[in-house]
Design an enzyme around this catalytic site. Structure first.
Site: not given
Ligand code: NCD
Length: 297
Positions: A51-52, A80, A101, A129
């Site tokens: 999703r993100t 590397k 991320r 997040h």
């Molecule tokens: C979350 C995350 O990555 O922290 N997912 C997301 O971005 N929707 C929650 C999760 O992974 O459980």
């Protein structure tokens, strides 16, 4: 705003400006379709994401920007032995914005410390997040009409769940918030977050069953046990939201989840109007469009 690294950097005013922008984008998408014409966005994801990542990519494309580095960052020069700082320095010569991320709690701040282009934190360790919490609070505001006075239960993994930590930070900007925590004992909310709530006069109730939550609660926010962030096996979620659990709450209760879900929410409530988690995920596009516009204007 230069970067968006953490929810801590928001004031109520800067948050509401971003939420209002996301609302306008959602209502008038055509107004924004060339807003980032000619810009290049580099998403680098050192952890899995559906999703993100895809909503950040969709958001960039909907604004007319282009994307590079579509491959998983685990296959980049990091493999590397390249440092995160060097990867960021290199991307600075290619892209106008970096969406990152990473599994380290302070990775977004490390990246921002050497970056001349905006960094959007798409999840850093168990700490932050912000893009998720912005879409969460946007969804709460959209559904309730306001954030003031929200009664919210946080469930699941309150120790390693960064979505919980970031959301609580945003909620401290509002009056009248009350929070209930329902999790296995080993996943209870860390003291530093309880202290943060207390410092903002937000009541926190630690619970051990659904029956301790008020029937008229506004939000049940469930999360997945983040098993990739710790050693050992703490089993499955015990507090599952299913039809019979949901029947105890009123019609205004929203069931939210950042997703992916494991067993926390049973599919038998997916069609209940109170289950808003898919809509919540879709709100990720206007929110992330608003984030790009906030840092690249
Ligand atoms: C979350 C995350 O990555 O922290 N997912 C997301 O971005 N929707 C929650 C999760 O992974 O459980």
């Amino acid at each position: 705003m230069e970067h968006i690294l953490s929810c801590k950097q928001f004031t109520k005013q800067s948050l509401e400006e971003l939420l209002d922008l996301a609302k306008d984008i959602k209502e008038n998408p055509s107004k924004y379709k060339n807003a980032l014409d000619g810009k290049i966005v580099a998403p680098i994801f050192f952890e899995p994401s559906t999703r993100t990542r895809l909503s950040f990519e969709t958001a960039a494309l909907r604004l007319g920007a282009k994307l590079i580095a579509t491959e998983n960052a685990q296959n980049s020069s990091t493999k590397k032995g390249e440092s995160l700082k060097d990867t960021i320095r290199i991307l600075n010569g290619y892209a106008d914005c970096i969406v990152m991320r990473h599994n380290e709690d302070d990775s977004a701040e490390v990246a921002a410390s050497v970056s001349k282009v905006p960094i959007l934190n798409a999840g850093s360790g168990k700490k932050d997040h912000p893009s998720q919490s912005l879409l969460d609070i946007f969804t709460i505001r959209e559904k309730r009409g306001k954030i003031y006075g929200t009664k919210i239960a946080i469930l699941g993994d309150l120790v390693y769940g960064r979505t919980i930590h970031s959301l609580l930070e945003l909620l401290t900007l509002y009056e009248g918030i009350e929070v209930w925590g329902l999790s296995k004992e080993c996943f209870r909310l860390p003291n530093r977050y309880k202290e943060m709530l207390q410092a903002h006069n937000i009541k926190y109730h630690e619970c051990s069953g659904f029956d301790e939550l008020p029937r008229d609660i506004d939000v049940l926010y469930h999360t997945r046990i983040q098993s990739e962030r710790f050693e050992g096996d703490f089993g499955k979620e015990e507090f599952v939201i299913n039809k019979s659990v949901l029947s105890k709450f009123l019609q205004n209760t929203m069931v939210m989840h950042p997703l992916p879900r494991l067993n926390e929410i049973s599919e038998d409530i997916d069609d209940d109007p109170r289950a808003v988690y898919f809509e919540q995920a879709h709100n990720g596009v206007p929110i992330r469009m608003a984030m790009y516009l906030t840092v690249m204007k």
